[in-house]
Design an enzyme around this catalytic site. Structure first.
Site, PDB file in Angstrom:
ATOM      1  N   LYS A  59     -26.721 -38.309  24.272  1.00 39.18           N
ATOM      2  CA  LYS A  59     -26.632 -39.346  25.301  1.00 39.18           C
ATOM      3  C   LYS A  59     -27.979 -40.024  25.484  1.00 39.18           C
ATOM      4  O   LYS A  59     -28.078 -41.255  25.508  1.00 39.18           O
ATOM      5  CB  LYS A  59     -26.176 -38.683  26.610  1.00 39.18           C
ATOM      6  N   ARG A 107     -27.139 -36.443  34.434  1.00 39.41           N
ATOM      7  CA  ARG A 107     -26.078 -36.059  33.488  1.00 39.41           C
ATOM      8  C   ARG A 107     -26.652 -35.215  32.360  1.00 39.41           C
ATOM      9  O   ARG A 107     -27.765 -35.451  31.898  1.00 39.41           O
ATOM     10  CB  ARG A 107     -25.440 -37.318  32.878  1.00 39.41           C
ATOM     11  N   GLY A 135     -17.438 -28.505  28.837  1.00 41.12           N
ATOM     12  CA  GLY A 135     -17.673 -27.172  29.386  1.00 41.12           C
ATOM     13  C   GLY A 135     -18.981 -27.104  30.130  1.00 41.12           C
ATOM     14  O   GLY A 135     -19.176 -26.269  30.998  1.00 41.12           O
ATOM     15  N   MET A 195     -22.075 -28.856  32.579  1.00 43.03           N
ATOM     16  CA  MET A 195     -22.118 -29.763  33.707  1.00 43.03           C
ATOM     17  C   MET A 195     -22.152 -31.188  33.182  1.00 43.03           C
ATOM     18  O   MET A 195     -22.884 -31.492  32.249  1.00 43.03           O
ATOM     19  CB  MET A 195     -23.379 -29.514  34.522  1.00 43.03           C
ATOM     20  N   ARG A 213     -21.386 -43.440  22.288  1.00 46.66           N
ATOM     21  CA  ARG A 213     -21.488 -42.323  21.328  1.00 46.66           C
ATOM     22  C   ARG A 213     -20.387 -42.498  20.290  1.00 46.66           C
ATOM     23  O   ARG A 213     -19.428 -43.238  20.522  1.00 46.66           O
ATOM     24  CB  ARG A 213     -21.333 -40.985  22.035  1.00 46.66           C
ATOM     25  N   HIS A 272      -9.686 -35.811  30.930  1.00 49.71           N
ATOM     26  CA  HIS A 272     -10.236 -34.585  30.331  1.00 49.71           C
ATOM     27  C   HIS A 272      -9.243 -33.945  29.361  1.00 49.71           C
ATOM     28  O   HIS A 272      -9.579 -33.601  28.225  1.00 49.71           O
ATOM     29  CB  HIS A 272     -10.590 -33.603  31.457  1.00 49.71           C
ATOM     30  N   SER A 322     -15.021 -11.581  -7.423  1.00 46.03           N
ATOM     31  CA  SER A 322     -14.502 -12.315  -6.268  1.00 46.03           C
ATOM     32  C   SER A 322     -15.024 -11.593  -5.034  1.00 46.03           C
ATOM     33  O   SER A 322     -14.768 -10.400  -4.853  1.00 46.03           O
ATOM     34  CB  SER A 322     -12.975 -12.321  -6.289  1.00 46.03           C
ATOM     35  N   CYS A 377     -12.847 -14.635  -1.805  1.00 49.11           N
ATOM     36  CA  CYS A 377     -11.455 -14.656  -1.359  1.00 49.11           C
ATOM     37  C   CYS A 377     -11.277 -14.046   0.027  1.00 49.11           C
ATOM     38  O   CYS A 377     -10.175 -13.904   0.511  1.00 49.11           O
ATOM     39  CB  CYS A 377     -10.544 -13.978  -2.371  1.00 49.11           C
ATOM     40  N   TYR A 392     -15.902 -21.017  -7.114  1.00 50.03           N
ATOM     41  CA  TYR A 392     -14.733 -21.405  -6.329  1.00 50.03           C
ATOM     42  C   TYR A 392     -14.668 -20.650  -5.007  1.00 50.03           C
ATOM     43  O   TYR A 392     -15.311 -19.614  -4.842  1.00 50.03           O
ATOM     44  CB  TYR A 392     -13.436 -21.176  -7.116  1.00 50.03           C
TER      45      TYR A 392
HETATM   46  C1  PEP Z   1     -11.653  -8.828   1.512  1.00 53.33           C
HETATM   47  O1  PEP Z   1     -11.943  -7.680   1.766  1.00 53.33           O
HETATM   48  O2  PEP Z   1     -12.386  -9.794   1.782  1.00 53.33           O
HETATM   49  C2  PEP Z   1     -10.365  -9.157   0.893  1.00 53.33           C
HETATM   50  C3  PEP Z   1     -10.086 -10.391   0.545  1.00 53.33           C
HETATM   51  O3  PEP Z   1      -9.488  -8.159   0.748  1.00 53.33           O
HETATM   52  P1  PEP Z   1      -8.560  -7.636   1.940  1.00 53.33           P
HETATM   53  O4  PEP Z   1      -8.717  -8.580   3.073  1.00 53.33           O
HETATM   54  O5  PEP Z   1      -7.189  -7.574   1.407  1.00 53.33           O
HETATM   55  O6  PEP Z   1      -9.163  -6.283   2.205  1.00 53.33           O
END
Ligand code: PEP
Ligand code: MG
Length: 878
Positions: free
Chosen positions: A23, A93, A102, A104, A337, A455, A764, A831, A851
């Site tokens: 601001k 402000r 959240g 003031m 803004r 709001h 992974s 993953c 990835y």
């Molecule tokens: C992990 O541990 O990050 C994973 C992908 O395997 P899981 O969540 O199945 O233990």
């Protein structure tokens, strides 16, 4: 020279956000551009951090500087603070770097007391206005600075109106306002045990303190955690000369956007109220007129405003959200803004700005917050079902999407019901910042009062939550926990459905369907894909998930948790037979029964992924998870398996572990029972051969061994896999490659990743377990105590949601480097849940993974986050 903590608006510019807050920086920028901005000063974010360092005190040096700048401001404005002849009144402000509901927000009319108000009355020749301003100030100051109940003040006003027999505030005259001032002050004294502060300088310092304090209130902390805003940023405070929108019929105040924040349509969009002050618009107490009406009411002011709005948009190259006040026919800009917008509007605006030549594609990609895409991917009402449903009322379509849930009437109830697994729609007269936690968990928000900039509307759009606001026909009875609409009475716990795209309200549950993506979205995601370096894969255990992920652009499956395939009704019996078997032969017999199911599932997964890589993870959870716990189930299952109850109890007892997540699971199962890995290998390879033979796709299966901590255990399991796989492939006579890799989810695996990579063809990162084991926090129980860590600022966010870059991230980075040292072409991915979290995706990009893999609905989010990470990196290097 001592450190500078305070800046006049004329001393700053838009690039000083870190110091002046959003601001403050924008007020400075508008001042620099010669726009009509009431002047003032900004107390910097550094002053806020200093306030906390000094034990929540504004030290003498900073206080002196604030007063010094008040003096400078008086000179600029040609008015004096607390001068009864022609008083300078100010607004105070908050303004953090990122806009933060959240905290003031605003105190208006600061500087008034019994003497000054008389002066103001004389000077403006408008005593009603003066006393109205005074009573508003007492109300706001008591509520915001002194934390007295706002509701009580409203009750006092309602009581006064009842006594007079009037309905509207505007029907109260000067004497009534004076009376309200006295009643407010009496209430203040009763509550606080002291008189309302009359010294304007004390008022000012208390207000500044209140802003600093609000940086650390629970609501702000929740918002910060959700949005990963660091605590140490602090907030700035803006002290600005008051101009009065409530000084008569040639005055007013409003909020407007340069484009429609719900749809993105290019047209001035907003609302204003004649003879009102700022909070009247936002609080939704009176229903405002659309901005287009201003063109008729005050054509010159409208023309000037439209011109400034256009200029601001060009200047910031983005849609602006502006607050303005008109005082006796003169326009003032109070704020500008980059406006919050729905996901659909964000896409449209980004694409339109490119087409209008205002920004390039790269910039457009940075303009949409990845998390926001969620709103586009989430369900809408089933078209047929909604056609048949009866609309019982209509409000404003404040934030799109469809919501269906049980009615609750308070934020606390929303939270409580949500915690016990209910889906709720929060129904309120209007919402305020203290409702934020309830709003976060609600499926949808329905309010009686308030426009598109109320709001409820603003916050819901920001969160991507469906919201219908301003349905004035609703009569709410908070006491009885019910509301009436369209002749129906709806009680707490009854189902309603609301449509944030049409404003429709239904007194019934309506089924929802998944969203479809097209138009701007496709074009925009195409740009994102052009810039990103990370591939985005999906975690999918079923062909349905795989198809969903693929349709959202997944380039592979990074994790198929095979255990989920065992839990299905038809398969669990064979699984249990396998578990209760006390010799290898019986175990193999049971596994033979599971094999065809697994093979069928894998074939469907390969086909759903159209030849993209599919990573199958071998059985991971501790075996006790497949066995019953309740006595009646134990009996039934013992019968089913043809064994005695005592024998089943024996098996269950033998599988009991004190620490199952660190127990007999993951590759340890395959080390104990290699036949499990043999069966899974057979299913994976046979499925790949079958699909490859069909001719459409050439499959290269990826087999992933979980929970490895030592290269020898990986080698042990890999040898089992390779022996079987090679044999089957040879017999099939087709030329098929496969890969065997591992998850890095135990710190020891990360520490010895160079050795692990001698066997693993890919890594992974299983950051769920890696976080669990690095922190020593049980991933299933940490929620119970993490709140204490947030409260005490030990951790600022959930390490299971956003990767802990310092600790867990260090392991990931190290393992990636060690892995590549051994095997330069090793494929690296993630993953764990972090694979779909934008800041974690950025981290993965920065450490050079190949990835990220995440749940199907987060695939587009990860694609965009990956593109943003690549663009940011490129810009940082330039
Ligand atoms: C992990 O541990 O990050 C994973 C992908 O395997 P899981 O969540 O199945 O233990
Ligand atoms: Mg794991």
């Amino acid at each position: 020279m001592s450190h500078k903590y305070v800046y006049l608006f004329s001393e700053g510019n838009k690039d000083m956000r870190e110091l002046l807050g959003g601001k403050g920086a924008n007020l400075a920028e508008m001042t620099k551009a010669g726009m009509p901005v009431p002047q003032g000063f900004t107390v910097s974010t550094e002053a806020c951090t200093q306030y906390y360092k000094d034990g929540r005190q504004i030290n003498d040096e900073i206080q002196a500087e604030i007063y010094e700048y008040l003096g400078k401001m008086e000179e600029i404005c040609g008015k004096k603070f607390a001068d009864p002849e022609n008083p300078l009144l100010v607004s105070v402000r908050s303004g953090a770097r990122a806009s933060m509901p959240g905290m003031m927000d605003t105190i208006l009319n600061l500087g008034l007391n019994d003497v000054v108000v008389e002066g103001l009355a004389k000077f403006t020749n408008n005593p009603r206005f003066a006393y109205d301003s005074y009573r508003r100030f007492i109300q706001m100051f008591s509520d915001v600075v002194m934390e007295l109940s706002k509701k009580r003040f409203e009750e006092i006003i309602d009581q006064k109106k009842a006594e007079k027999g009037v309905k509207l505030d505007t029907e109260l005259d000067t004497e009534d306002m004076k009376d309200l001032v006295n009643r407010f002050k009496a209430f203040y004294k009763e509550e606080k045990g002291e008189d309302f502060p009359t010294d304007p300088k004390v008022q000012l310092m208390e207000a500044v303190k209140a802003v600093f304090r609000s940086w650390d209130n629970p609501r702000a902390n929740v918002y910060r955690r959700m949005n990963e805003i660091p605590y140490d940023w602090g907030t700035a405070v803006n002290v600005q000369a008051m101009v009065f929108g409530n000084s008569g019929d040639k005055s007013g105040t409003g909020v407007a956007f340069t484009r429609n924040p719900a749809t993105g349509e290019k047209a001035l969009f907003g609302e204003y109220l004649i003879n009102a002050q700022g909070e009247d618009v936002v609080a939704g107490v009176r229903t405002p007129s659309p901005i287009s009406q201003l063109q008729q009411d005050m054509p010159e002011v409208y023309a000037q405003f439209a011109e400034i709005a256009g200029r601001l948009e060009k200047h910031y190259k983005d849609m602006q959200d502006m607050e303005f006040t008109i005082e006796n026919g003169k326009l003032y800009m109070l704020q500008t803004r980059n406006g919050k917008r729905t996901a659909a509007a964000a896409l449209k605006i980004a694409v339109d700005l490119v087409d209008e030549g205002m920004i390039d594609e790269e910039e457009a990609v940075l303009r949409v917050e990845p998390k926001q895409l969620d709103a586009l991917l989430h369900p809408q009402f089933d078209a047929e079902a909604v056609k048949k449903a009866k609309v019982i009322g209509k409000g404003l379509a404040a934030s799109p999407g469809a919501a269906c849930g049980k009615v609750v009437f308070s934020a606390e109830d929303a939270k409580e019901w949500h915690e016990r697994g209910e889906k709720v729609v929060l129904v309120r007269l209007e919402t305020s910042p203290e409702d934020i936690e309830g709003m976060v968990v609600a499926e949808g928000i329905l309010t009686v009062r308030g426009g598109m900039t109320s709001h409820a509307a603003v916050v819901a759009r920001g969160m991507g939550t469906c919201c219908v606001s301003g349905c004035g026909e609703i009569v709410v009875d908070y006491e009885k926990k019910q509301f009436t609409l369209g002749g129906l009475t709806i009680k707490e716990g009854d189902y309603i459905s609301i449509d944030g795209s049409t404003g429709n309200i239904y007194a019934q549950a309506i089924p929802t369907v998944a969203a479809s993506i097209s138009g701007d979205f496709g074009r925009f995601m195409g740009w994102a894909d052009k810039y990103r370096k990370l591939e985005v894969w999906t975690n999918a255990d079923t062909p349905r998930d795989a198809k969903q992920g693929r349709s959202f652009g997944a380039q592979g499956i990074g994790l198929c948790r095979t255990e989920h395939m065992f839990f299905e009704e038809t398969r669990i019996k064979a699984m249990r037979e396998m578990i209760v078997a006390d010799n290898t032969e019986d175990r193999k017999k049971a596994l033979d029964k599971i094999m065809p199911y697994q093979q069928g599932d894998f074939e469907a997964l390969y086909e759903a992924m159209e030849g993209c890589p599919v990573t199958i993870r071998f059985l991971d959870p501790p075996l006790h998870e497949f066995l019953p716990t309740k006595e009646e189930d134990i009996k039934e299952i013992a019968d089913e398996l043809g064994i005695t109850v005592a024998r089943l109890h024996e098996v269950i007892a033998s599988l009991h572990e004190f620490n199952p997540m660190m127990g007999h699971r993951g590759c340890r199962l395959a080390v104990s029972y290699p036949e499990i890995a043999e069966m899974q290998t057979t299913a994976v390879i046979n499925a790949a051969i079958n699909v490859t033979k069909k001719g459409q796709y050439k499959i290269t299966p990826h087999i992933m061994i979980p929970l490895v901590g030592e290269v020898k255990e990986l080698k042990f399991v890999k040898d089992v896999v390779v022996a079987i796989a090679d044999k089957i492939i040879k017999e099939s006579g087709i030329d098929m490659k496969y890969e065997v890799g591992t998850m890095i989810e135990i710190p020891r695996a990360a520490l010895t990743a160079d050795e692990i990579a001698t066997e693993a063809e890919f890594f992974s990162f299983g950051t769920n377990d890696l976080t669990q084991m690095t922190f020593g926090f049980s991933r299933d129980d940490a929620g119970k105590f993490l709140d204490y860590y947030y409260e005490n600022k030990i951790y600022e966010s959930d390490p299971f949601a956003h990767i802990d870059q310092k600790g867990v991230g260090k392991l990931v980075k190290m393992a990636a480097e060690l892995g590549r040292k051994t095997r330069p072409d090793i494929h690296l991915g993630i993953c764990g849940e972090h694979g779909g979290d934008p800041t974690s995706v950025e981290f993965c990009h920065n450490v050079g993974l190949n990835y990220v893999s995440c749940s199907p609905f987060r695939v587009p989010i990860a694609r965009l986050a990956a593109a943003q990470a690549a663009i940011k990196e490129k810009r940082a290097k330039a």
